[in-house]
Structures are given as structure tokens and as C-alpha cells.
Write a protein that holds these residues in place. Structure first.
Motif, PDB file in Angstrom:
ATOM      1  N   GLY A  89      52.825 107.284 -19.919  1.00 51.86           N
ATOM      2  CA  GLY A  89      53.752 107.670 -20.978  1.00 51.86           C
ATOM      3  C   GLY A  89      55.104 107.008 -20.849  1.00 51.86           C
ATOM      4  N   GLY A  90      55.274 106.128 -19.882  1.00 51.81           N
ATOM      5  CA  GLY A  90      56.550 105.445 -19.693  1.00 51.81           C
ATOM      6  C   GLY A  90      56.702 104.266 -20.644  1.00 51.81           C
ATOM      7  N   TYR A  91      57.874 103.673 -20.617  1.00 55.74           N
ATOM      8  CA  TYR A  91      58.141 102.502 -21.448  1.00 55.74           C
ATOM      9  C   TYR A  91      57.488 101.263 -20.854  1.00 55.74           C
ATOM     10  N   GLU A  92      56.956 100.417 -21.724  1.00 55.89           N
ATOM     11  CA  GLU A  92      56.346  99.140 -21.361  1.00 55.89           C
ATOM     12  C   GLU A  92      57.119  98.034 -22.071  1.00 55.89           C
ATOM     13  N   PRO A  93      57.336  96.883 -21.430  1.00 59.61           N
ATOM     14  CA  PRO A  93      58.031  95.783 -22.089  1.00 59.61           C
ATOM     15  C   PRO A  93      57.275  95.300 -23.330  1.00 59.61           C
ATOM     16  N   ILE A  94      58.014  94.907 -24.340  1.00 58.25           N
ATOM     17  CA  ILE A  94      57.410  94.313 -25.542  1.00 58.25           C
ATOM     18  C   ILE A  94      57.315  92.816 -25.292  1.00 58.25           C
ATOM     19  N   ALA A  95      56.113  92.284 -25.368  1.00 61.57           N
ATOM     20  CA  ALA A  95      55.875  90.878 -25.041  1.00 61.57           C
ATOM     21  C   ALA A  95      56.562  89.930 -26.024  1.00 61.57           C
ATOM     22  N   ASP A  96      56.513  90.231 -27.308  1.00 61.66           N
ATOM     23  CA  ASP A  96      57.065  89.333 -28.327  1.00 61.66           C
ATOM     24  C   ASP A  96      58.083  90.074 -29.186  1.00 61.66           C
ATOM     25  N   VAL A  97      59.363  89.977 -28.801  1.00 58.59           N
ATOM     26  CA  VAL A  97      60.405  90.681 -29.564  1.00 58.59           C
ATOM     27  C   VAL A  97      60.705  89.992 -30.894  1.00 58.59           C
ATOM     28  N   ASN A  98      60.102  88.823 -31.124  1.00 56.76           N
ATOM     29  CA  ASN A  98      60.283  88.124 -32.404  1.00 56.76           C
ATOM     30  C   ASN A  98      59.140  88.380 -33.378  1.00 56.76           C
ATOM     31  N   SER A  99      58.230  89.284 -33.015  1.00 60.87           N
ATOM     32  CA  SER A  99      57.127  89.599 -33.934  1.00 60.87           C
ATOM     33  C   SER A  99      57.709  90.252 -35.187  1.00 60.87           C
ATOM     34  N   PRO A 100      57.041  90.081 -36.316  1.00 59.26           N
ATOM     35  CA  PRO A 100      57.551  90.670 -37.560  1.00 59.26           C
ATOM     36  C   PRO A 100      57.784  92.181 -37.456  1.00 59.26           C
ATOM     37  N   HIS A 101      56.896  92.901 -36.764  1.00 65.75           N
ATOM     38  CA  HIS A 101      57.050  94.356 -36.678  1.00 65.75           C
ATOM     39  C   HIS A 101      58.288  94.747 -35.869  1.00 65.75           C
ATOM     40  N   VAL A 102      58.524  94.074 -34.752  1.00 67.28           N
ATOM     41  CA  VAL A 102      59.696  94.386 -33.922  1.00 67.28           C
ATOM     42  C   VAL A 102      60.970  94.024 -34.674  1.00 67.28           C
ATOM     43  N   ARG A 103      60.973  92.904 -35.385  1.00 69.91           N
ATOM     44  CA  ARG A 103      62.151  92.532 -36.195  1.00 69.91           C
ATOM     45  C   ARG A 103      62.392  93.578 -37.291  1.00 69.91           C
ATOM     46  N   GLU A 104      61.314  94.097 -37.874  1.00 69.71           N
ATOM     47  CA  GLU A 104      61.434  95.150 -38.890  1.00 69.71           C
ATOM     48  C   GLU A 104      62.093  96.398 -38.293  1.00 69.71           C
ATOM     49  N   ILE A 105      61.698  96.761 -37.075  1.00 69.78           N
ATOM     50  CA  ILE A 105      62.296  97.913 -36.391  1.00 69.78           C
ATOM     51  C   ILE A 105      63.781  97.633 -36.152  1.00 69.78           C
ATOM     52  N   GLY A 106      64.111  96.425 -35.697  1.00 69.26           N
ATOM     53  CA  GLY A 106      65.509  96.054 -35.470  1.00 69.26           C
ATOM     54  C   GLY A 106      66.342  96.140 -36.732  1.00 69.26           C
ATOM     55  N   LYS A 107      65.800  95.666 -37.840  1.00 73.71           N
ATOM     56  CA  LYS A 107      66.512  95.752 -39.124  1.00 73.71           C
ATOM     57  C   LYS A 107      66.706  97.205 -39.525  1.00 73.71           C
ATOM     58  N   PHE A 108      65.667  98.022 -39.304  1.00 71.79           N
ATOM     59  CA  PHE A 108      65.781  99.449 -39.604  1.00 71.79           C
ATOM     60  C   PHE A 108      66.934 100.073 -38.818  1.00 71.79           C
ATOM     61  N   VAL A 109      67.043  99.717 -37.530  1.00 73.47           N
ATOM     62  CA  VAL A 109      68.113 100.253 -36.677  1.00 73.47           C
ATOM     63  C   VAL A 109      69.467 100.025 -37.329  1.00 73.47           C
ATOM     64  N   VAL A 110      69.728  98.793 -37.722  1.00 75.39           N
ATOM     65  CA  VAL A 110      71.038  98.446 -38.288  1.00 75.39           C
ATOM     66  C   VAL A 110      71.244  99.140 -39.629  1.00 75.39           C
ATOM     67  N   GLU A 111      70.241  99.154 -40.482  1.00 70.35           N
ATOM     68  CA  GLU A 111      70.363  99.824 -41.783  1.00 70.35           C
ATOM     69  C   GLU A 111      70.616 101.319 -41.612  1.00 70.35           C
ATOM     70  N   ALA A 112      69.880 101.950 -40.700  1.00 71.57           N
ATOM     71  CA  ALA A 112      70.041 103.388 -40.473  1.00 71.57           C
ATOM     72  C   ALA A 112      71.419 103.688 -39.904  1.00 71.57           C
ATOM     73  N   HIS A 113      71.858 102.888 -38.939  1.00 71.76           N
ATOM     74  CA  HIS A 113      73.193 103.103 -38.374  1.00 71.76           C
ATOM     75  C   HIS A 113      74.269 102.910 -39.438  1.00 71.76           C
ATOM     76  N   ASN A 114      74.143 101.888 -40.257  1.00 68.82           N
ATOM     77  CA  ASN A 114      75.118 101.652 -41.323  1.00 68.82           C
ATOM     78  C   ASN A 114      75.205 102.850 -42.268  1.00 68.82           C
ATOM     79  N   LYS A 115      74.061 103.407 -42.574  1.00 70.56           N
ATOM     80  CA  LYS A 115      74.017 104.557 -43.488  1.00 70.56           C
ATOM     81  C   LYS A 115      74.665 105.791 -42.844  1.00 70.56           C
ATOM     82  N   LEU A 116      74.377 106.020 -41.565  1.00 68.97           N
ATOM     83  CA  LEU A 116      74.909 107.199 -40.871  1.00 68.97           C
ATOM     84  C   LEU A 116      76.392 107.072 -40.529  1.00 68.97           C
ATOM     85  N   ALA A 117      76.827 105.865 -40.187  1.00 68.24           N
ATOM     86  CA  ALA A 117      78.204 105.672 -39.709  1.00 68.24           C
ATOM     87  C   ALA A 117      79.106 104.985 -40.728  1.00 68.24           C
TER      88      ALA A 117
END
Length: 112
Positions: A27-55
Motif C-alpha cells: 500500500g506504499g507509494y511506488e515511483p512513476i516510471a514515465d512522468v511524461n505519460s499523457p495520464h500523469v500530465r493530465e493529473i499535473g494539469k488538474f493539480v494546477v487548475e484545482a489549486h487556481n480555483k481554490l486559491a
């Protein structure tokens, strides 16, 4: 896009937990092999959009530098990313919970 902040905003205890080797903790964290994958980039974009909305900020997502994932009731993503504000690039650490129904929740966001 569902944007919620968990009641406890912080690093989810990740920096305070014991330092285990990858794969040694169920149940621990595992490294993400490809941080440039479309899904990981989508998560990263979500982070910034969500933070912008909240802050009420105007960060612009640049890229994910590194990441880890943890399987829970869905997946937690702990990402280190860069975003620009006012032409200046800065690093941030964030945790996103991607639920089983594919909705996402920003549970932690802080500058590094």
C-alpha cells in the motif's frame, strides 16, 4: 471537474513516514516510471487548475518532474511539478486522489 480540498491540507504525512525502499511496503507509494505519460500530465494539469480555483491564483502548468502513485480506493498521485506565475517558474508538491469513478480530488498542494 470536481474540485475539493480535504479537511486536512498538508503533505498527507508522506514526508514524516519512515523511509522504505520501493515495493517493500504494501500500500506504499511506488515511483512513476514515465512522468511524461499523457495520464500523469493530465493529473499535473488538474493539480494546477484545482489549486487556481481554490486559491484564486493564475498558475500555468509546465511539467511533472517526478511522481509516485499509491493504490487505495482508487489511486493517490504524489507529484513534484513546475508551474509559472508572473513569468517565474516555481516547484510545487501535490497529492491528488483519483477515485474509482475517475473523479479527482486535490488533497495537498504546497510550494517547495
Amino acid at each position: 471537474m470536481e474540485v475539493k480540498r480535504s479537511p486536512e491540507v498538508g503533505d498527507s504525512g508522506g514526508d514524516k513516514s519512515p523511509d522504505f525502499a520501493a515495493g517493500s511496503l504494501v500500500g506504499g507509494y511506488e515511483p512513476i516510471a514515465d512522468v511524461n505519460s499523457p495520464h500523469v500530465r493530465e493529473i499535473g494539469k488538474f493539480v494546477v487548475e484545482a489549486h487556481n480555483k481554490l486559491a484564486a491564483t493564475k498558475l500555468k502548468f509546465q511539467n511533472v518532474i517526478k511522481g509516485e502513485s499509491q493504490v487505495v480506493a482508487g489511486t493517490n498521485y504524489r507529484l513534484t511539478l513546475t508551474a509559472k506565475i508572473g513569468g517565474v517558474s516555481k516547484k510545487y508538491k501535490a497529492v491528488v486522489w483519483e477515485k474509482l469513478d475517475d473523479t479527482k480530488e486535490l488533497t495537498s498542494f504546497k510550494p517547495l
